[in-house]
Design a protein around this motif. Structure first.
Motif, short mmCIF file in Angstrom:
data_model
loop_
_atom_site.label_atom_id
_atom_site.label_comp_id
_atom_site.label_asym_id
_atom_site.label_seq_id
_atom_site.Cartn_x
_atom_site.Cartn_y
_atom_site.Cartn_z
N ALA A 210 0.83 -1.21 0.00
CA ALA A 210 0.00 0.00 0.00
C ALA A 210 0.87 1.26 0.00
O ALA A 210 0.59 2.22 -0.73
CB ALA A 210 -0.94 -0.01 1.21
N MET A 211 1.91 1.26 0.81
CA MET A 211 2.82 2.41 0.86
C MET A 211 3.51 2.63 -0.48
O MET A 211 3.74 3.77 -0.91
CB MET A 211 3.86 2.23 1.97
CG MET A 211 3.33 2.53 3.36
SD MET A 211 2.89 4.29 3.53
CE MET A 211 2.53 4.36 5.28
N TRP A 212 3.86 1.53 -1.15
CA TRP A 212 4.48 1.63 -2.48
C TRP A 212 3.51 2.28 -3.46
O TRP A 212 3.89 3.13 -4.27
CB TRP A 212 4.90 0.25 -2.96
CG TRP A 212 5.45 0.25 -4.36
CD1 TRP A 212 6.63 0.79 -4.78
CD2 TRP A 212 4.79 -0.28 -5.53
NE1 TRP A 212 6.76 0.62 -6.14
CE2 TRP A 212 5.66 -0.04 -6.62
CE3 TRP A 212 3.59 -0.95 -5.74
CZ2 TRP A 212 5.35 -0.43 -7.92
CZ3 TRP A 212 3.27 -1.35 -7.03
CH2 TRP A 212 4.14 -1.09 -8.10
N GLN B 154 4.59 12.43 -2.35
CA GLN B 154 5.24 11.21 -2.83
C GLN B 154 6.49 10.90 -2.01
O GLN B 154 6.75 9.75 -1.65
CB GLN B 154 5.61 11.34 -4.30
CG GLN B 154 4.41 11.31 -5.24
CD GLN B 154 4.80 11.52 -6.69
OE1 GLN B 154 5.89 12.00 -6.99
NE2 GLN B 154 3.91 11.17 -7.60
N GLY B 155 7.26 11.94 -1.69
CA GLY B 155 8.46 11.75 -0.87
C GLY B 155 8.12 11.26 0.53
O GLY B 155 8.83 10.40 1.08
N ALA B 156 7.04 11.79 1.10
CA ALA B 156 6.64 11.38 2.45
C ALA B 156 6.21 9.92 2.47
O ALA B 156 6.60 9.15 3.36
CB ALA B 156 5.51 12.28 2.95
N PHE B 157 5.41 9.52 1.49
CA PHE B 157 4.97 8.13 1.44
C PHE B 157 6.13 7.18 1.12
O PHE B 157 6.15 6.04 1.57
CB PHE B 157 3.85 7.96 0.43
CG PHE B 157 2.52 8.46 0.92
CD1 PHE B 157 1.92 7.90 2.04
CD2 PHE B 157 1.86 9.49 0.26
CE1 PHE B 157 0.69 8.35 2.51
CE2 PHE B 157 0.63 9.96 0.73
CZ PHE B 157 0.05 9.38 1.85
N GLY C 131 7.77 6.50 4.25
CA GLY C 131 6.97 5.51 4.98
C GLY C 131 7.26 4.11 4.50
O GLY C 131 7.32 3.16 5.30
N LEU C 132 7.45 3.94 3.19
CA LEU C 132 7.78 2.63 2.62
C LEU C 132 9.10 2.12 3.17
O LEU C 132 9.24 0.93 3.49
CB LEU C 132 7.83 2.73 1.09
CG LEU C 132 8.26 1.46 0.34
CD1 LEU C 132 7.29 0.31 0.63
CD2 LEU C 132 8.33 1.74 -1.16
N VAL C 133 10.06 3.02 3.32
CA VAL C 133 11.37 2.63 3.87
C VAL C 133 11.22 2.10 5.29
O VAL C 133 11.78 1.06 5.66
CB VAL C 133 12.35 3.83 3.85
CG1 VAL C 133 13.64 3.49 4.60
CG2 VAL C 133 12.66 4.24 2.42
N PHE C 134 10.42 2.80 6.11
CA PHE C 134 10.19 2.35 7.49
C PHE C 134 9.53 0.97 7.52
O PHE C 134 9.89 0.11 8.32
CB PHE C 134 9.30 3.36 8.23
CG PHE C 134 10.03 4.58 8.71
CD1 PHE C 134 11.12 4.47 9.56
CD2 PHE C 134 9.63 5.85 8.32
CE1 PHE C 134 11.80 5.59 10.01
CE2 PHE C 134 10.30 6.98 8.77
CZ PHE C 134 11.38 6.85 9.61
#
Length: 489
Positions: free
Chosen positions: A353-355, A454-457, A460-463
């Protein structure tokens, strides 16, 4: 000097006579209205700014103060549950919530409204850990997953539907009804509790270390306040970094003190269990993602797709409903299957979902966003079983402390995650606009906002990827003999 109060009183509880269902219903109703109020004002803040003629930075205190009080109070609940009976603590929390709700509902000024919110937050800080600890005591380990699934339904769904409800209520009957409408639910919860609630925990009345309470308040309060304020003030503001330093220093001293004194208010022996540590880490990351998405997604919908606050709430409603359905399902599956089979796929869904969110833009349809949000919420429901898994590693005397640790860190995670993701969104937007040849063009402004989101999400994907890696180290349910031996070391 250790300022203490002592008592040798201890009361054993016969759990065989406990009626589980009425206790669970009373506690869940109380937790539902308490947690719902954490996000219920989301779509009403603009209306309240006009009503009381205050600025955006001032109105944010209705949310910041709520989170701050809960974050400060939760660590102390482990101690309170050893001094007060389950019935006493529940009724105290619910009567406090009722008083706070009445104050907020009739508030003639912003200051009175803020006081009402703070009183409500005191109740929330008491009721959430009490609910979880009671479930751990009255439910055997093999049935905890299903019951905790119901709790997850409350803890995840209630805050998630807050923005939707607030949009409907504010547009139709006025902001004061945000408070009036929860009063009957609170009263029903109190009446059920007065009739059926029994004490389920052993009252030991341990020594009270007031210095630890002060350090806990400064530590958790300073950290939550600094991160909550950083979005408006910026990290260069002394109010932000000074409170953060105070919070970190006080928290370090608090931890050291808990490890040295005989009667800690937060027993850190829970961290002797490796799987408990992993579970705490997973939940911390997940709660960062949840709180941040609950903030970022409505902003994207309103700022980029230009939908109304009410419509943005409706767009997020299907995911909230689906998560409510999947919470108990995830709990039942947790009781039957290995934790890895539940938690790892859940994190995988969150990562997926984050991706998808990391690629959203002005062309993304509302249907796509509803689907992405629904996938995210289903994944989160499965990941939340990690909390049950972590608490199952502990021995009964550590249950209040384990629940306090989870609830406290959830508040801290929410404050930290929101600040980090909003900061990333802002800096991403600024960076794009600085490199733009036509920064004043409306299209470029829209592209700048899109780049920031987009950068914020993506962050989130990295986390979540980190959480996915951590989840592979989870093991089966703990063996009681080994856990007891570990505590004795």
């Amino acid at each position: 000097m250790n300022m203490t109060t002592t008592s040798s009183t201890s009361s054993k509880v016969d759990l065989s006579t406990i009626r589980q269902k009425p206790i669970i219903i009373a506690l869940m109703l109380g937790a539902m209205v308490a947690l719902l109020n954490e996000t219920l004002l989301g779509n009403a803040l603009t209306v309240l700014m006009r009503e009381f003629d205050v600025t955006a930075s001032t109105i944010q205190w209705l949310s910041t103060a709520y989170m701050l009080v809960v974050g400060v109070l939760v660590p102390i609940t482990a101690l309170l549950q050893q001094w007060l009976t389950t019935r006493q603590m529940f009724l105290t929390a619910m009567f406090t919530f009722l008083v706070g709700t009445l104050i907020a509902g009739v508030a003639p000024t912003f200051s009175v409204l803020l006081i009402g919110r703070i009183v409500q937050a005191i109740a929330t800080g008491l009721i959430s850990p009490l609910l979880m600890n009671t479930i751990l005591i009255i439910c055997p380990p093999e049935k905890r997953g299903a019951t905790m699934g119901l709790i997850a339904l409350v803890m995840m769904s209630a805050p998630a539907i807050g923005p939707t409800l607030s949009g409907i209520i504010v547009d139709s009957i006025g902001w004061r009804w945000l408070f009036y409408l929860v009063i009957p639910i609170a009263i029903i919860s109190i009446l059920i509790g007065m009739q059926y609630l029994q004490n389920v925990s052993e009252i030991t009345r341990p020594k009270v270390d007031y210095i630890s309470i002060l350090l806990s308040t400064l530590g958790f309060g300073g950290i939550v306040y600094s991160f909550s304020s950083s979005g408006d003030l910026g990290w260069s503001d002394p109010e932000v970094y000074v409170t953060l330093m105070i919070g970190v220093i006080a928290l370090v001293i608090f931890v050291v003190r808990q490890l040295k004194i005989d009667h800690p208010i937060l027993d850190l022996r829970a961290f002797k269990f490796p799987m408990f540590i992993l579970s705490v880490g997973l939940i911390f990351i997940v709660m960062m993602s949840l709180f941040s998405t609950m903030t970022l997604l409505p902003m994207f919908l309103q700022m980029v797709l230009l939908v109304t606050a009410f419509k943005s709430g409706l767009i997020m409603l299907p995911g909230s409903i689906i998560s409510g359905i999947m919470g108990p399902v995830a709990g039942i599956l947790f009781d039957k299957l290995s934790p890895k089979i539940i938690i790892i796929p859940g994190i995988g869904l969150v990562a997926f979902a984050m991706w998808l969110f990391s690629g959203i833009n002005a062309e993304t349809t509302l249907t796509q966003i509803i689907l992405m949000h629904s996938v995210l919420m289903v994944g989160l429901m499965f990941v939340m079983t990690a909390q049950t898994y972590g608490l199952n590693q502990l021995t009964p005397e550590l249950y209040p402390h384990g629940t306090a640790i989870f609830n406290t860190l959830s508040q801290v995670a929410g404050a930290i995650g929101t600040a980090i993701f909003i900061s990333k969104m802002t800096t991403g937007t600024t960076k794009y606009m600085e490199s733009s040849e036509n920064p004043m063009e409306p299209v470029e402004k829209l592209n700048g906002l899109t780049s920031g989101f987009q950068g914020a999400f993506t962050l989130g994907l990295v986390f979540i990827i980190v959480a996915l890696v951590v989840s592979f180290f989870l093991k089966g349910q703990k063996k009681k003999v080994k856990a007891t031996q570990l505590l004795e070391n």
